[in-house]
Scaffold this motif. Sequence first.
Motif, PDB file in Angstrom:
ATOM      1  N   ILE A  99      41.771  48.392  38.008  1.00 52.31           N
ATOM      2  CA  ILE A  99      42.000  47.143  37.277  1.00 52.31           C
ATOM      3  C   ILE A  99      42.283  46.009  38.256  1.00 52.31           C
ATOM      4  O   ILE A  99      41.724  44.910  38.149  1.00 52.31           O
ATOM      5  N   ASN A 100      43.163  46.285  39.223  1.00 55.40           N
ATOM      6  CA  ASN A 100      43.498  45.258  40.210  1.00 55.40           C
ATOM      7  C   ASN A 100      42.273  44.839  41.014  1.00 55.40           C
ATOM      8  O   ASN A 100      42.122  43.653  41.353  1.00 55.40           O
ATOM      9  N   ALA A 101      41.400  45.787  41.331  1.00 59.95           N
ATOM     10  CA  ALA A 101      40.196  45.461  42.100  1.00 59.95           C
ATOM     11  C   ALA A 101      39.295  44.501  41.329  1.00 59.95           C
ATOM     12  O   ALA A 101      38.764  43.526  41.890  1.00 59.95           O
ATOM     13  N   ILE A 102      39.113  44.770  40.026  1.00 62.29           N
ATOM     14  CA  ILE A 102      38.281  43.894  39.194  1.00 62.29           C
ATOM     15  C   ILE A 102      38.860  42.484  39.153  1.00 62.29           C
ATOM     16  O   ILE A 102      38.152  41.483  39.330  1.00 62.29           O
ATOM     17  N   PHE A 103      40.171  42.386  38.897  1.00 63.49           N
ATOM     18  CA  PHE A 103      40.788  41.064  38.778  1.00 63.49           C
ATOM     19  C   PHE A 103      40.891  40.365  40.135  1.00 63.49           C
ATOM     20  O   PHE A 103      40.757  39.139  40.210  1.00 63.49           O
ATOM     21  N   ASN A 104      41.121  41.117  41.188  1.00 65.15           N
ATOM     22  CA  ASN A 104      41.249  40.519  42.508  1.00 65.15           C
ATOM     23  C   ASN A 104      39.971  39.801  42.922  1.00 65.15           C
ATOM     24  O   ASN A 104      40.002  38.696  43.484  1.00 65.15           O
ATOM     25  N   THR A 105      38.834  40.421  42.645  1.00 64.58           N
ATOM     26  CA  THR A 105      37.552  39.810  43.001  1.00 64.58           C
ATOM     27  C   THR A 105      37.076  38.811  41.961  1.00 64.58           C
ATOM     28  O   THR A 105      36.672  37.693  42.295  1.00 64.58           O
ATOM     29  N   ASN A 106      37.107  39.198  40.686  1.00 63.40           N
ATOM     30  CA  ASN A 106      36.449  38.404  39.649  1.00 63.40           C
ATOM     31  C   ASN A 106      37.283  37.244  39.118  1.00 63.40           C
ATOM     32  O   ASN A 106      36.732  36.292  38.564  1.00 63.40           O
ATOM     33  N   ALA A 150      38.505  40.227  32.483  1.00 59.86           N
ATOM     34  CA  ALA A 150      38.390  39.374  33.667  1.00 59.86           C
ATOM     35  C   ALA A 150      37.453  38.205  33.421  1.00 59.86           C
ATOM     36  O   ALA A 150      37.742  37.062  33.815  1.00 59.86           O
ATOM     37  N   LYS A 151      36.335  38.463  32.760  1.00 59.01           N
ATOM     38  CA  LYS A 151      35.365  37.394  32.536  1.00 59.01           C
ATOM     39  C   LYS A 151      35.846  36.411  31.469  1.00 59.01           C
ATOM     40  O   LYS A 151      35.527  35.221  31.534  1.00 59.01           O
ATOM     41  N   PHE A 152      36.615  36.883  30.481  1.00 61.79           N
ATOM     42  CA  PHE A 152      37.245  35.961  29.545  1.00 61.79           C
ATOM     43  C   PHE A 152      38.199  35.038  30.297  1.00 61.79           C
ATOM     44  O   PHE A 152      38.309  33.843  29.989  1.00 61.79           O
ATOM     45  N   ALA A 153      38.892  35.572  31.293  1.00 62.79           N
ATOM     46  CA  ALA A 153      39.795  34.764  32.107  1.00 62.79           C
ATOM     47  C   ALA A 153      39.026  33.672  32.847  1.00 62.79           C
ATOM     48  O   ALA A 153      39.487  32.527  32.953  1.00 62.79           O
TER      49      ALA A 153
END
Length: 283
Positions: A99-106, A150-153
């Motif tokens: 989860i952190n990896a997805i949010f960290n990049t995206n 992440a993409k909604f963010a």
Amino acid sequence: MNNKTILITGCSTGFGKLTARLFQSKGWNVIATMRSPEKETELNKLPNVLVTRLDVTEPQSITDAIIAGMEQFGAIEALVNNAGISGMGVFEQWDDQEINAIFNTNVYGPMRVTQQVLPIMRNQKEGVIINISSLAGILGSPYSSVYSAAKFAVEGLTEALALEYAPFNIKTKVIAPGAYETNLFTTIPHRILANGDQQIRDYSDKMLQKMNATMEQMRQQGAQESDPQEVADKIYQCVTEETSVHNVSGSDAEAILQMKKSMPEDQLMKAISDMFVPELHTA
């Protein structure tokens, strides 16, 4: 000659590389960034293109790339936050690390780059920022819950920045591509699918089969293969023309957006469920 400069993240493949080529062909100076520029063999042969390292998870690499670009070209009129990673799996299969990896990049990645470019654009009294979202940022996608979040963010961030920075003559827009054959989806970390208890793993496997069957059925019914160049063209349009804050690219994204606008929520949810969510037969 345009003489304006654009910085693009994630230029090693896919949308990023196509966008770099397009802007260069239109006379722009291009700061084409990627995590491993030493592997690049095409963009670094083009005039007015600076290929340099930038990892959106490393703030110093962002600073270094911006300094290098400013030293060579003297300005940054446009920014494309394109770098991203994807992932699939039922929500319970995701651990904190993934989860952190997805949010960290995206999410945090575009935030970091944008924060460092904004002062330059304010001093120039102009700028355009394009964030690349996804169809998963328009509608919460089964099997992509964390990626959708992440993409909604990114969609929400873009909308807020468009309002905050309009007085500085800085435009912020988001583009949500549909399903395209790019490296993003060939590097999905399938290790996620091994997580969870037996029931969740079985359900995850059935959902993947259902999604693949739906996509195959659409192909057999004559659905056109999407050309990633469409996204590069949409980015160019959004940078150089007056467009809305929220934009989509691809016939599937346009169809989903139209469904979301025109259908009652319960009907929309049922339609998406019928396409992608398997039934569970319990005794």
